[in-house]
Design a protein around this motif. Structure first.
Motif, short mmCIF file in Angstrom:
data_model
loop_
_atom_site.label_atom_id
_atom_site.label_comp_id
_atom_site.label_asym_id
_atom_site.label_seq_id
_atom_site.Cartn_x
_atom_site.Cartn_y
_atom_site.Cartn_z
N ASN A 1 0.80 -1.22 0.00
CA ASN A 1 0.00 0.00 0.00
C ASN A 1 0.83 1.27 0.00
O ASN A 1 0.46 2.26 -0.63
CB ASN A 1 -0.91 0.02 1.23
CG ASN A 1 -2.14 -0.84 1.01
OD1 ASN A 1 -2.70 -0.84 -0.09
ND2 ASN A 1 -2.52 -1.59 2.02
N SER A 2 1.94 1.28 0.72
CA SER A 2 2.71 2.53 0.83
C SER A 2 3.15 3.03 -0.53
O SER A 2 2.92 4.19 -0.89
CB SER A 2 3.94 2.34 1.72
OG SER A 2 3.54 2.10 3.04
N ALA A 3 3.78 2.12 -1.30
CA ALA A 3 4.25 2.52 -2.63
C ALA A 3 3.06 2.84 -3.53
O ALA A 3 3.07 3.84 -4.26
CB ALA A 3 5.09 1.40 -3.24
N MET B 1 -5.88 -2.34 -2.02
CA MET B 1 -5.48 -3.59 -2.68
C MET B 1 -6.71 -4.29 -3.25
O MET B 1 -6.68 -4.87 -4.33
CB MET B 1 -4.81 -4.54 -1.68
CG MET B 1 -3.34 -4.29 -1.48
SD MET B 1 -2.37 -4.57 -2.98
CE MET B 1 -0.93 -3.59 -2.58
N LYS B 2 -7.80 -4.22 -2.46
CA LYS B 2 -9.01 -4.94 -2.86
C LYS B 2 -9.47 -4.53 -4.26
O LYS B 2 -9.80 -5.38 -5.09
CB LYS B 2 -10.10 -4.62 -1.82
CG LYS B 2 -11.35 -5.43 -1.96
CD LYS B 2 -12.13 -5.39 -0.63
CE LYS B 2 -13.55 -5.84 -0.84
NZ LYS B 2 -14.44 -4.79 -1.36
N ILE C 1 -3.99 -4.82 -11.66
CA ILE C 1 -4.39 -4.23 -12.95
C ILE C 1 -3.39 -3.15 -13.35
O ILE C 1 -2.72 -2.57 -12.50
CB ILE C 1 -5.81 -3.63 -12.89
CG1 ILE C 1 -5.93 -2.66 -11.69
CG2 ILE C 1 -6.86 -4.72 -12.80
CD1 ILE C 1 -7.25 -1.93 -11.63
N LEU C 2 -3.33 -2.88 -14.64
CA LEU C 2 -2.42 -1.84 -15.11
C LEU C 2 -3.13 -0.50 -15.03
O LEU C 2 -4.07 -0.24 -15.78
CB LEU C 2 -2.00 -2.11 -16.56
CG LEU C 2 -1.05 -3.28 -16.78
CD1 LEU C 2 -0.75 -3.45 -18.27
CD2 LEU C 2 0.25 -3.08 -16.02
N ALA D 1 -0.06 -2.62 -8.97
CA ALA D 1 0.20 -2.80 -7.55
C ALA D 1 -0.12 -4.22 -7.13
O ALA D 1 -1.06 -4.83 -7.65
CB ALA D 1 -0.64 -1.81 -6.73
N THR D 2 0.68 -4.72 -6.21
CA THR D 2 0.41 -6.06 -5.68
C THR D 2 0.81 -6.12 -4.21
O THR D 2 1.28 -5.14 -3.65
CB THR D 2 1.13 -7.13 -6.52
OG1 THR D 2 0.65 -8.42 -6.12
CG2 THR D 2 2.65 -7.09 -6.34
N TYR D 3 0.61 -7.29 -3.61
CA TYR D 3 0.94 -7.43 -2.19
C TYR D 3 2.44 -7.27 -1.96
O TYR D 3 3.25 -7.64 -2.80
CB TYR D 3 0.49 -8.79 -1.67
CG TYR D 3 -1.00 -8.97 -1.72
CD1 TYR D 3 -1.82 -8.21 -0.88
CD2 TYR D 3 -1.58 -9.87 -2.60
CE1 TYR D 3 -3.20 -8.35 -0.94
CE2 TYR D 3 -2.95 -10.02 -2.65
CZ TYR D 3 -3.76 -9.25 -1.82
OH TYR D 3 -5.11 -9.38 -1.88
#
Ligand code: URA
Ligand code: SF4
Length: 472
Positions: free
Chosen positions: A396-398, A409-410, A415-416, A425-427
């Motif tokens: 989340n921070s980045a 995240m949800k 996705i791009l 973004a990912t975990y």
């Protein structure tokens, strides 16, 4: 020889363009310290009938505007030398810090930057109250003419207060809405002299509402993280009842914390200069406790850029990003996606380790929004230098740093996002390692698939994407 005088950057720039158009070299012109000394010893050569094209890199303007704040009488001459040489085709000159001219200018630039920081950290406002309400006045004697560089910082930080910063060269005034500049004053005019008081009243008599301003000031000046555990109504009520000294102490505290890495960034923003300059960053308080700055690593022409949160305990010691347990999991994900770690650029949203001592153990603490914002100029600098085809935010921070504070995240993972360059973004691998055992496998699968998805969206043939870039 032609002797000129410029009172500010705009004047110098107009004159410099004119002299250049007339074909005058740095040996033909000199800028004098005062207007009386400026004269022309000979007739000027004619100006060309059509305007000449002067092509200088963007960094020239940034450097020149800063150098204009230097107190040295030589500044205009040096800048004209630089302008002349760039114009004559030394396109790479600004990237040669060992050139004697660049060396001199970069030293001046550094001195100005340091002075601007001193002003941010050491200016102390004094509260003055009269029938029009309260206002704050500070007297400061900077080494260079940095007031216009720093005043916007004060207006952001103390946006709800009415304040004035007085220096011998100039003065800056903020009425809660507009930043104004006035002439310099002597010390006895500030901060409590009658002259200054009158000056202040003239500026601000009309608009003051103490109750509103005080409350807004509390909210905007007191970092929210200090009172997040207390019911807001209670703290505001008690704040309003606080003694004025307490308010002063609070202001002094926030003033001592410059809130951005921005002024630590170098003039030349290629990766090597950025990395070197980042070692001295004091853009937020995190540098005090951490061992070192952990800057990003990877090739300057990397097509993929990965952004984590901040260095962990291990990275703080080694000085390299993702060298601890999270880094191992990341390596596995990269291998799964068919990417070699050496070909990606890996960095973090925040460059210093934030932690709390628990017994003798350094317990990781997530950086706050404030730290992420303060550190963002480094990240933007890295993105601008690398110009990757695609960015992957780990955690989340980045993601919030680049996609905004509304990111979740949800809704936003995998996705791009159509930025330039696109952002996925990912975990965060560390979040996966910390997750309850029954969730770990699925989070890991998501993360691996997301990174593979990113890898597949990189164009293997086109090298990196120097022309497509625009994230801010
Ligand atoms: N976690 C991060 O976000 N970055 C690192 O460098 C290490 C762990
Ligand atoms: Fe500078 Fe970032 Fe370190 Fe804060 S965390 S001191 S802004 S490098």
């Amino acid at each position: 020889m032609h002797y000129l005088y410029a009172k500010d950057f705009a004047q110098w720039r107009a004159q410099a363009r004119d002299m250049l158009a007339r074909g005058l070299t740095p040996l033909d012109v000199a800028w004098e310290a005062s207007e009386q000394q400026s004269f022309f010893t000979a007739t000027l050569p004619p100006a060309p009938s059509s305007t000449i094209e002067i092509n200088v890199p963007k960094t020239f303007l940034a450097l020149a505007k800063t150098i204009a704040c230097h107190r040295s009488d030589k500044r205009w001459d040096l800048l004209y030398q630089l302008l002349f040489r760039l114009h004559c085709g030394e396109k790479n000159l600004m990237h040669i810090p060992t050139d004697p001219l660049m060396y001199a200018l970069l030293r001046m630039h550094k001195a100005i930057r340091r002075d601007a920081h001193k002003m941010k950290a050491f200016v102390r406002f004094k509260k003055i109250e009269d029938e029009s309400g309260e206002h704050y006045i500070a007297w400061h004697e900077p080494d260079h003419r940095v007031t216009p560089m720093v005043a916007p910082f004060f207006s952001r930080r103390f946006s709800s207060m009415r304040w004035a910063v007085i220096t011998p060269d100039d003065s800056a005034y903020w009425d809660g809405e507009t930043l104004d500049y006035g002439p310099g004053l002597t010390r006895d005019a500030a901060p409590s002299g009658d002259a200054l008081d009158a000056l202040w009243r003239d500026y601000y008599r009309a608009t003051f509402n103490p109750a509103r301003i005080k409350l807004k000031m509390m909210k905007s000046e007191m970092p929210v993280r200090y009172w997040k555990n207390l019911p807001e109504t209670k703290i505001i009520a008690s704040m309003l009842a606080e003694a004025p000294e307490r308010v002063e102490a609070m202001l002094a505290h926030t003033q001592a914390m410059p809130d951005s890495a921005e002024s630590f960034l170098p003039v030349l923003r290629d990766l090597a200069h950025l990395r070197e300059a980042s070692k001295g960053c004091e853009g937020c308080e995190l540098h005090r406790q951490a061992t070192q700055t952990v800057f990003g690593e990877g090739p300057e022409n990397a097509r993929l850029m990965l952004i984590g949160e901040q260095p962990g305990d291990e990275e703080d010691k080694t000085g390299h990003p993702f060298t601890g347990p999270a880094g191992q999991l990341l390596d596995e994900a990269l291998t799964f996606a068919g990417i070699r770690r050496e070909e990606v650029y890996i960095t973090n949203a925040v460059k210093h380790f934030r932690f709390l001592y628990k017994d003798s153990f350094r317990q990781h603490q997530s950086p706050s929004r404030y730290h992420i914002q303060a550190c963002k100029p480094w990240l933007i600098g890295e993105i601008a230098a690398i110009k990757p085809q695609l960015i992957v935010c780990l955690g989340n921070s980045a993601a919030r740093s680049l996609l905004g504070s509304g990111f979740t995240m949800k809704n936003g993972r995998g996705i791009l996002h159509p930025h330039l360059p696109p952002v996925l973004a990912t975990y965060h691998p560390a979040a996966i390692l910390r997750a309850p055992a029954q969730e770990r496998a699925s989070l890991r699968t998501f993360m691996f698939d997301d990174i593979q998805h990113a890898a597949r969206n990189i164009n293997a043939d086109s090298g990196n994407n120097k022309h497509r870039f625009g994230i801010e």
